[in-house]
Design a protein around this motif. Structure first.
Motif, PDB file in Angstrom:
ATOM      1  N   GLY A   1      -4.409   1.085  -2.903  1.00  0.00           N
ATOM      2  CA  GLY A   1      -3.245   0.337  -3.112  1.00  0.00           C
ATOM      3  C   GLY A   1      -2.633  -0.279  -1.741  1.00  0.00           C
ATOM      4  O   GLY A   1      -1.726  -0.905  -1.689  1.00  0.00           O
ATOM      5  N   ALA A   2      -3.429   0.074  -0.732  1.00  0.00           N
ATOM      6  CA  ALA A   2      -2.722  -0.308   0.654  1.00  0.00           C
ATOM      7  C   ALA A   2      -3.366  -1.859   0.857  1.00  0.00           C
ATOM      8  O   ALA A   2      -4.253  -2.204   1.742  1.00  0.00           O
ATOM      9  CB  ALA A   2      -3.293   0.413   1.902  1.00  0.00           C
ATOM     10  N   ASP A   3      -2.425  -2.963   0.118  1.00  0.00           N
ATOM     11  CA  ASP A   3      -3.132  -4.225   0.326  1.00  0.00           C
ATOM     12  C   ASP A   3      -3.010  -4.748   1.594  1.00  0.00           C
ATOM     13  O   ASP A   3      -4.106  -5.454   2.070  1.00  0.00           O
ATOM     14  CB  ASP A   3      -2.222  -5.149  -0.546  1.00  0.00           C
ATOM     15  N   LEU A   4      -1.860  -4.623   2.298  1.00  0.00           N
ATOM     16  CA  LEU A   4      -1.820  -5.003   3.640  1.00  0.00           C
ATOM     17  C   LEU A   4      -2.803  -4.428   4.670  1.00  0.00           C
ATOM     18  O   LEU A   4      -3.459  -5.204   5.349  1.00  0.00           O
ATOM     19  CB  LEU A   4      -0.309  -4.930   4.012  1.00  0.00           C
ATOM     20  N   LYS A   5      -2.937  -3.085   4.651  1.00  0.00           N
ATOM     21  CA  LYS A   5      -3.966  -2.413   5.310  1.00  0.00           C
ATOM     22  C   LYS A   5      -5.180  -2.872   5.093  1.00  0.00           C
ATOM     23  O   LYS A   5      -5.995  -3.027   6.084  1.00  0.00           O
ATOM     24  CB  LYS A   5      -3.838  -0.923   5.146  1.00  0.00           C
ATOM     25  N   GLY A   6      -5.474  -3.302   3.935  1.00  0.00           N
ATOM     26  CA  GLY A   6      -6.896  -3.829   3.673  1.00  0.00           C
ATOM     27  C   GLY A   6      -7.039  -5.254   4.334  1.00  0.00           C
ATOM     28  O   GLY A   6      -7.885  -5.461   4.882  1.00  0.00           O
ATOM     29  N   LYS A   7      -6.115  -6.031   4.364  1.00  0.00           N
ATOM     30  CA  LYS A   7      -6.169  -7.423   4.955  1.00  0.00           C
ATOM     31  C   LYS A   7      -6.320  -7.103   6.437  1.00  0.00           C
ATOM     32  O   LYS A   7      -7.182  -7.926   7.163  1.00  0.00           O
ATOM     33  CB  LYS A   7      -4.910  -8.205   4.631  1.00  0.00           C
TER      34      LYS A   7
ATOM     35  N   GLY B   1       0.775 -10.304   0.938  1.00  0.00           N
ATOM     36  CA  GLY B   1       0.368  -8.765   0.432  1.00  0.00           C
ATOM     37  C   GLY B   1       1.751  -8.125   0.276  1.00  0.00           C
ATOM     38  O   GLY B   1       1.882  -7.268  -0.739  1.00  0.00           O
ATOM     39  N   LEU B   2       2.730  -8.280   1.180  1.00  0.00           N
ATOM     40  CA  LEU B   2       3.919  -7.740   1.166  1.00  0.00           C
ATOM     41  C   LEU B   2       4.793  -8.006  -0.106  1.00  0.00           C
ATOM     42  O   LEU B   2       5.300  -7.168  -0.885  1.00  0.00           O
ATOM     43  CB  LEU B   2       4.658  -7.979   2.410  1.00  0.00           C
ATOM     44  N   ALA B   3       5.092  -9.449  -0.409  1.00  0.00           N
ATOM     45  CA  ALA B   3       5.824  -9.939  -1.419  1.00  0.00           C
ATOM     46  C   ALA B   3       5.274  -9.391  -2.784  1.00  0.00           C
ATOM     47  O   ALA B   3       5.946  -9.024  -3.762  1.00  0.00           O
ATOM     48  CB  ALA B   3       5.839 -11.378  -1.262  1.00  0.00           C
ATOM     49  N   ASP B   4       3.629  -9.347  -3.073  1.00  0.00           N
ATOM     50  CA  ASP B   4       3.224  -9.140  -4.159  1.00  0.00           C
ATOM     51  C   ASP B   4       3.559  -7.560  -4.580  1.00  0.00           C
ATOM     52  O   ASP B   4       3.666  -7.038  -5.644  1.00  0.00           O
ATOM     53  CB  ASP B   4       1.868  -9.414  -4.371  1.00  0.00           C
ATOM     54  N   GLU B   5       3.447  -6.636  -3.339  1.00  0.00           N
ATOM     55  CA  GLU B   5       3.746  -5.285  -3.656  1.00  0.00           C
ATOM     56  C   GLU B   5       5.355  -5.021  -3.678  1.00  0.00           C
ATOM     57  O   GLU B   5       5.574  -4.131  -4.537  1.00  0.00           O
ATOM     58  CB  GLU B   5       3.091  -4.611  -2.411  1.00  0.00           C
ATOM     59  N   LEU B   6       6.027  -5.513  -2.909  1.00  0.00           N
ATOM     60  CA  LEU B   6       7.262  -5.181  -2.872  1.00  0.00           C
ATOM     61  C   LEU B   6       8.124  -5.601  -4.037  1.00  0.00           C
ATOM     62  O   LEU B   6       9.141  -4.893  -4.545  1.00  0.00           O
ATOM     63  CB  LEU B   6       8.345  -5.708  -1.449  1.00  0.00           C
ATOM     64  N   ASP B   7       7.870  -6.650  -4.832  1.00  0.00           N
ATOM     65  CA  ASP B   7       8.607  -7.094  -6.054  1.00  0.00           C
ATOM     66  C   ASP B   7       8.557  -6.314  -6.988  1.00  0.00           C
ATOM     67  O   ASP B   7       9.400  -5.901  -7.879  1.00  0.00           O
ATOM     68  CB  ASP B   7       8.162  -8.675  -6.201  1.00  0.00           C
TER      69      ASP B   7
END
Length: 363
Positions: A27-33, A324-330
């Motif tokens: 689930g670490a989308d930002l870390k993945g990028k 990545g941030l917006a899709d996770e945080l919303d």
């Protein structure tokens, strides 16, 4: 059956060594990028090192302007030798100002990566030194990448600059090193006119183009999305829209002062509360760049990019972070505070007192 990553020789590819347990957390989308960007940097660096002509010097530097390190210049220099060897030098404490010097753990990390302490390798002087044959280019690329990322603190390859020079001191053309930025005379605006800050140079691959800032931004976003500027989604205000799952990210160009704002309305129709403000503050403190805030009944996320001396790689990083941030945080904030996400029509707004107003989904 589990597939294994190999480089064709039965061994894991060098860039795979950049992975660690934290990077591969689910689930670490930002870390993945970010991880993918570092893998790409290591992969392209290894390819370049194999092709360097004898006598060529390649400098890779953590941009002090972008990273906020002031007078401290964290750099790795790689020189191609006459006998098929590569000699790398990494900045040590003797060359760093007080307050930016490496602590004992950082020095230990460099030694663990394979660097010899300053003065041990012949002609290394005040630098950490490492010498490997060209056949070990992939290994050296990983060592350099981890040095810049884990020891010198580069958050993303977009914060790196590089330059290659020959024996005569003239610039040598090399392929792009991932998201790192090439330093060249072409990036300096000619003529010194006042409009230069709004017509800076944008480099896309090997092409150098001079465009107004708004056109540069459109070109960079289009390149990132693998489309053309004409195919971008743009609203009547000229904001570029990028869908990111259930969220929407916008890229807006401001003229005075020159600034690019990469932002997203994370949630609307939400009732502000002390608990929400505390949560947004905590999340902002943990973000690598940007901030979260609430105005009216809308929660926003924003990452600004300077338009003066515009660097395309910084915009790319901001867009990658924000999508990545917006899709996770919303999703996370909606589960805790209610409200409406941009692309989730079934969401119910947070209840508000009598006579209250809702902004709806607008900019």
């Amino acid at each position: 059956m589990t597939a294994e990553l190999t480089d064709g020789t039965g061994s894991p590819p060098a860039e795979a060594l950049l992975l660690d347990e934290e990077d591969t957390a689910a689930g670490a989308d930002l870390k993945g990028k970010v991880r993918e960007a570092w893998q790409d940097f290591a992969r392209t660096l290894a390819a370049v090192l194999r092709q360097l002509a004898p006598g060529t010097i390649l400098d890779v530097t953590l941009d002090p302007t972008a990273s906020g390190t002031g007078d401290a210049v964290y750099e790795v220099r790689i020189t191609a030798g006459e006998s098929g060897e590569l000699t790398a030098l990494a900045v040590a404490n003797a060359l760093l100002p007080e307050g930016y010097r490496l602590d004992r753990n950082a020095v230990g990390a460099l030694v663990a990566l394979g660097w010899s302490p300053p003065g041990v390798l012949d002609s290394s002087g005040n630098f950490f030194g490492l010498r490997l044959p060209v056949s070990d280019s992939s290994r050296l690329a990983v060592v350099v990448s981890r040095t810049l990322r884990d020891v010198y603190g580069a958050p993303h390859p977009a914060f790196l600059t590089y330059e290659a020079t020959g024996r005569d001191g003239d610039a040598v053309h090399i392929p792009a090193l991932g998201a790192a930025r090439l330093l060249s005379a072409e990036e300096v605006d000619e003529g010194g006119d006042e409009a230069a800050t709004d017509r800076a140079v944008v480099r896309l691959g090997d092409d150098v183009v001079k465009l107004p800032l708004a056109d540069q931004v459109a070109a960079v976003v289009a390149t990132l999305l693998k489309t053309t500027p004409d195919a971008l989604t743009m609203d009547p205000d000229g904001d570029i829209g990028i869908r990111a799952g259930s969220a929407m990210v916008f890229v807006r160009v401001r003229d005075n002062p020159p600034l690019i704002d990469v932002f997203s309305p994370i949630l609307t129709e939400i009732q502000p509360s002390q608990q929400l403000y505390v949560k947004l503050s905590e999340l902002t403190n943990r973000m690598p760049i940007g901030r979260l805030y609430c105005t009216g009944d809308t929660v926003w996320a924003s990452v600004p990019v300077f338009g003066r001396d515009f660097q395309p790689t910084h915009l790319m990083l901001a867009v990658q972070v924000m999508t990545g941030l917006a899709d996770e945080l919303d999703d996370r904030l909606h589960g805790e505070f209610g409200g409406r996400r941009f692309f989730s029509e079934g969401d119910k707004p947070a209840s508000i007192g009598k006579g209250g107003e809702r902004t709806g989904m607008y900019l």
